[in-house]
Scaffold this motif. Structure first.
Motif: not given
Length: 449
Positions: A146-152
């Motif tokens: 899984f991927k988590v974005y700390m941006v956008y």
């Protein structure tokens, strides 16, 4: 056997030796001397390598008013022509969507057209209600990453990020993170815009090197606290490398990838007339960070090289010619990764075995691709023949993506792939794509964190 590749130099993550490679039913059946088959390919003078695995691409993706230029077919076609035989794409969860439904929705687009084998990561946007529980369902479905974005605007808050890390530790999943400091980037961007400083150089300054480095440090701290492994995508800065090395030296399961653009270019590209074409996030960094990334490649602290292939047509990028805030973030690279890394090996910067480790063997091991990544009997016959003597200057008119430009224009390579086999089928030869849409298969995986 159906196929034997004869007389080549086989490259593994640990050694190189002359041998024949035999193929039967899409698998490597034997490696040895004097093998025979219905069909033979003479690889005298060539290296025989595993197909590369690109664990970070963005195909057929909508980003606001923009869409990436490569469909699943075009992106996987380009991959095959650069010696990459497995691609990972990101299935971006919708708000309120069960993560297994996210995977199925993307697979419905990919399966009919993929030209090489593929897998997914789920990019998490929403864990409200019982959606956090759907992480476990996705793992059981064969997608444990899984991927988590700390941006956008798709980034999740710090508390939700921590909850995701805790859940991953329970269910045998692994979280990847795009680590940058969103609030400071927004502050700097607003300040530069108000001052009329919107050239590509200020894209780099708005995402100052520390905004990545400190976010990497925070993400590592949280992962350690949660007892969860963590994979840092597109690591580009020295401060992030330093945090990675400290955590690994302390025995924590922190992994990292970097991308070819961070290895070949520096932030000076943002001073060029075409600097807007290099707008990506994180931005390409300065020479000190470039040196640190190469050192981490050489000493083993960076585990993989992947592309973050996220191509937009030149007309889209030109929207940001004088205003970086109007440019879609991303560059093409899926066809260039393996040729570039192998060229650096050919020049002596790293060994060919290290190139295979970075692009094939370690990605397969880290991401549960048990049939991929090595030239070993029983593995899929994903094989690349590489001519060390071939000199190639990259030009977009020789690429096989649907994007109409490349940041790699005029970059010279020493050596180049000349044939690619996907599960024993010849899909590329001497500049020509020979595969077909729908050949690629979905890879279900589990992890040994």
């Amino acid at each position: 056997m159906e196929l034997v590749i004869k007389n080549g130099t086989v490259v593994t993550a640990s050694e190189m030796f002359t041998a024949d490679v035999g193929v039967l039913d899409g698998k490597i059946a034997a490696i040895g001397k004097d093998l025979s088959a219905e069909q033979t390919v003479d690889a005298s003078g060539l290296l025989v390598l595993p197909g590369a695995i690109d664990v970070h691409t963005h195909l057929q993706m909508d980003v606001g008013k923009f869409s990436t230029a490569d469909s699943y077919f075009a992106g996987t076609r380009a991959a095959a022509c650069g010696g990459t035989t497995t691609v990972f794409d990101f299935a971006l969860q919708d708000f309120g969507e069960n993560m297994v439904d996210t995977i199925k929705r993307r697979d419905a687009l990919c399966a009919p057209t993929a030209a090489v084998d593929y897998a997914f990561h789920v990019a998490i946007k929403d864990i409200s209600g019982n959606l956090l529980d759907s992480m476990k369902q996705a793992v059981e479905f064969g997608v444990p990453t899984f991927k988590v974005y700390m941006v956008y605007d798709i980034g999740i808050g710090d508390g939700d990020f921590y909850r995701v890390l805790e859940e991953s530790a329970k269910i045998g999943a692994r979280i990847s993170v795009h680590a940058e400091n969103r609030e400071i980037i927004d502050l700097l961007t607003s300040r530069f815009v108000s001052e009329g400083k919107t050239d590509p150089w200020h894209h780099y300054l708005s995402r100052a090197e520390f905004t990545e480095g400190e976010a990497v440090s925070r993400a590592i701290t949280w992962a350690i606290s949660a007892g969860a492994p963590l994979y840092i995508v597109h690591l580009a800065c020295k401060e992030g490398v330093d945090a990675l090395v400290r955590a690994r030296n302390a025995g924590h399961k922190i992994y990292a990838e970097t991308c070819p653009q961070y290895l070949n270019f520096t932030s000076d590209v943002y001073k060029r007339e075409d600097g807007h074409l290099f707008v990506c996030s994180p931005p390409i960094k300065g020479k000190e960070s470039n040196d640190a990334i190469w050192e981490a490649i050489k000493d083993g602290h960076i585990d993989t090289v992947a592309t973050d292939h996220c191509p937009f047509q030149k007309a889209d990028k030109d929207m940001g010619y004088r205003d970086f805030t109007k440019s879609p973030n991303g560059c093409a690279g899926v066809e260039n990764m393996y040729p570039y890394i192998l060229s650096e090996a050919n020049k002596g910067r790293i060994s060919f075995s290290r190139a295979v480790e970075l692009c094939c063997t370690t990605p397969a091991a880290l991401f549960g691709c048990v049939d991929k990544g090595s030239l070993i009997p029983g593995k899929d016959a994903d094989i690349v023949l590489y001519d060390t003597s071939r000199k190639v200057t990259i030009s977009n008119d020789k690429m096989h993506s649907d994007v109409d430009h490349t940041i790699w224009e005029d970059v010279s390579l020493c050596g180049y792939p000349v044939q690619t086999f996907s599960r024993g089928r010849l899909v590329y030869k001497d500049g020509e794509f020979l595969g077909s849409p729908g050949w690629g298969k979905f890879i279900r995986r589990n992890l040994d964190n």
